[in-house]
Design a protein around this motif. Structure first.
Motif, short mmCIF file in Angstrom:
data_model
loop_
_atom_site.label_atom_id
_atom_site.label_comp_id
_atom_site.label_asym_id
_atom_site.label_seq_id
_atom_site.Cartn_x
_atom_site.Cartn_y
_atom_site.Cartn_z
N SER A 32 0.87 -1.17 0.00
CA SER A 32 0.00 0.00 0.00
C SER A 32 0.91 1.23 0.00
CB SER A 32 -0.95 0.00 1.20
OG SER A 32 -0.25 0.01 2.41
N LEU A 33 0.44 2.29 -0.59
CA LEU A 33 1.28 3.46 -0.83
C LEU A 33 0.64 4.70 -0.25
CD1 LEU A 33 2.14 2.65 -4.55
CD2 LEU A 33 3.60 2.27 -2.56
N GLY A 34 1.47 5.63 0.14
CA GLY A 34 0.94 6.85 0.72
C GLY A 34 1.77 8.06 0.35
N TRP A 35 1.15 9.20 0.53
CA TRP A 35 1.83 10.48 0.41
C TRP A 35 1.72 11.20 1.76
CZ3 TRP A 35 4.77 12.34 -3.51
CH2 TRP A 35 4.67 11.73 -4.75
N PHE A 36 2.82 11.80 2.16
CA PHE A 36 2.90 12.60 3.37
C PHE A 36 3.56 13.93 3.02
CE2 PHE A 36 1.81 9.50 6.69
CZ PHE A 36 1.81 8.34 5.94
N ARG A 37 3.47 14.88 3.92
CA ARG A 37 4.15 16.15 3.69
C ARG A 37 4.66 16.69 5.01
NH1 ARG A 37 -1.07 19.99 2.06
NH2 ARG A 37 -1.94 20.15 4.19
N GLN A 38 5.68 17.54 4.86
CA GLN A 38 6.28 18.15 6.04
C GLN A 38 6.61 19.59 5.74
OE1 GLN A 38 9.64 15.99 7.61
NE2 GLN A 38 9.45 16.97 9.60
N GLY A 39 5.91 20.49 6.42
CA GLY A 39 6.21 21.90 6.28
C GLY A 39 7.38 22.28 7.18
N ALA A 40 7.93 23.44 6.93
CA ALA A 40 9.07 23.92 7.71
C ALA A 40 8.70 24.02 9.19
CB ALA A 40 9.53 25.27 7.20
N GLY A 41 9.48 23.37 10.02
CA GLY A 41 9.25 23.41 11.45
C GLY A 41 8.07 22.60 11.94
N LYS A 42 7.53 21.78 11.05
CA LYS A 42 6.36 20.97 11.42
C LYS A 42 6.67 19.49 11.35
CE LYS A 42 3.09 24.39 9.61
NZ LYS A 42 1.95 24.61 8.67
N GLU A 43 5.82 18.71 11.95
CA GLU A 43 5.96 17.26 11.87
C GLU A 43 5.42 16.78 10.52
OE1 GLU A 43 5.57 16.09 16.61
OE2 GLU A 43 4.09 15.38 15.18
N ARG A 44 5.91 15.64 10.12
CA ARG A 44 5.43 15.03 8.88
C ARG A 44 3.98 14.60 9.09
NH1 ARG A 44 9.55 11.19 5.75
NH2 ARG A 44 10.76 13.03 6.34
N GLU A 45 3.14 14.91 8.10
CA GLU A 45 1.72 14.61 8.25
C GLU A 45 1.19 13.85 7.04
OE1 GLU A 45 -0.48 18.27 8.57
OE2 GLU A 45 -0.20 18.78 6.47
N PHE A 46 0.17 13.09 7.31
CA PHE A 46 -0.47 12.28 6.30
C PHE A 46 -1.22 13.12 5.28
CE2 PHE A 46 -2.81 8.90 4.44
CZ PHE A 46 -4.16 9.26 4.40
N SER A 84 -6.29 23.45 -6.50
CA SER A 84 -6.58 24.60 -5.63
C SER A 84 -5.55 24.75 -4.51
CB SER A 84 -7.98 24.45 -5.02
OG SER A 84 -8.96 24.36 -6.02
N LEU A 85 -4.29 24.70 -4.90
CA LEU A 85 -3.21 24.79 -3.91
C LEU A 85 -3.25 26.12 -3.17
CD1 LEU A 85 -0.47 23.10 -6.06
CD2 LEU A 85 -1.08 22.37 -3.74
N GLN A 86 -2.93 26.05 -1.89
CA GLN A 86 -2.90 27.22 -1.02
C GLN A 86 -1.53 27.32 -0.36
OE1 GLN A 86 -5.43 29.46 -1.00
NE2 GLN A 86 -6.31 28.11 -2.58
N PRO A 87 -1.18 28.48 0.14
CA PRO A 87 0.14 28.62 0.79
C PRO A 87 0.36 27.61 1.91
CG PRO A 87 -0.78 30.79 0.35
CD PRO A 87 -1.83 29.80 -0.03
N GLU A 88 -0.69 27.22 2.59
CA GLU A 88 -0.53 26.24 3.67
C GLU A 88 -0.21 24.84 3.16
OE1 GLU A 88 -3.06 28.36 3.24
OE2 GLU A 88 -5.01 27.38 3.51
N ASP A 89 -0.29 24.64 1.85
CA ASP A 89 0.12 23.36 1.26
C ASP A 89 1.63 23.31 1.01
OD1 ASP A 89 -2.86 23.55 -0.69
OD2 ASP A 89 -2.50 22.19 0.99
N THR A 90 2.31 24.41 1.24
CA THR A 90 3.75 24.44 1.06
C THR A 90 4.43 23.45 1.99
OG1 THR A 90 3.77 26.75 0.33
CG2 THR A 90 5.81 25.87 1.29
N ALA A 91 5.20 22.55 1.42
CA ALA A 91 5.83 21.49 2.20
C ALA A 91 6.71 20.65 1.28
CB ALA A 91 4.79 20.59 2.86
N VAL A 92 7.51 19.82 1.89
CA VAL A 92 8.16 18.74 1.16
C VAL A 92 7.21 17.55 1.18
CG1 VAL A 92 10.14 17.20 1.03
CG2 VAL A 92 10.46 19.57 1.78
N TYR A 93 6.92 17.03 0.01
CA TYR A 93 5.99 15.91 -0.12
C TYR A 93 6.79 14.62 -0.31
CZ TYR A 93 1.99 19.02 -0.35
OH TYR A 93 1.00 19.93 -0.04
N TYR A 94 6.40 13.61 0.46
CA TYR A 94 7.09 12.33 0.45
C TYR A 94 6.12 11.22 0.03
CZ TYR A 94 10.57 14.69 3.38
OH TYR A 94 11.51 15.55 3.89
#
Length: 123
Positions: A32-46, A84-94
């Motif tokens: 099974s596969l997933g995408w996560f993201r991590q914004g600056a100074g934040k924890e990695r999130e689903f 509909s990307l928003q500034p809060e979507d800024t992150a490294v996506y894994y």
């Protein structure tokens, strides 16, 4: 399993991006596969997950309704379309793979990780 994510970039608010993740060697069809993201100074999130054959998907509330996760087992790829990307979507996506096939939203359940691709959304 070595995963390689791509497709990130700098976009304006309201734009869309499609992220892709592939592997060389071992097939992804057993995970099974997933995408996560991590914004600056934040924890990695689903962000999203998809089952082995793609018939079950699950999204975080933050992207539900404007994101689509898909996979092509023949091409060993998993993709994430975000609209509909928003500034809060800024992150490294894994991208990540779970050998126990749990379709989980928990970072700890994923065994293999790609190197990440940066998405920057400007207002």
């Amino acid at each position: 399993v070595q995963l390689q994510a791509s497709g990130g970039g700098s976009v304006q608010a309201g734009d869309s991006l499609q992220l892709s993740c592939t592997t060389s060697g071992r097939t992804l069809s057993s995970y099974s596969l997933g995408w996560f993201r991590q914004g600056a100074g934040k924890e990695r999130e689903f962000v999203a997950t998809i089952s082995l054959n793609g018939d079950h998907t699950y999204y975080a509330d933050s992207v539900k309704g404007r994101s689509t996760i898909s996979r092509d087992n023949a091409k060993n790829t998993v993709s994430l379309q975000v609209d509909s990307l928003q500034p809060e979507d800024t992150a490294v996506y894994y991208c990540a793979a779970d050998r126990y096939r749990r379709n989980s939203d928990d970072v700890a359940d994923y065994t293999y990780w790609g190197q990440g691709t940066l998405v920057t959304v400007s207002s």
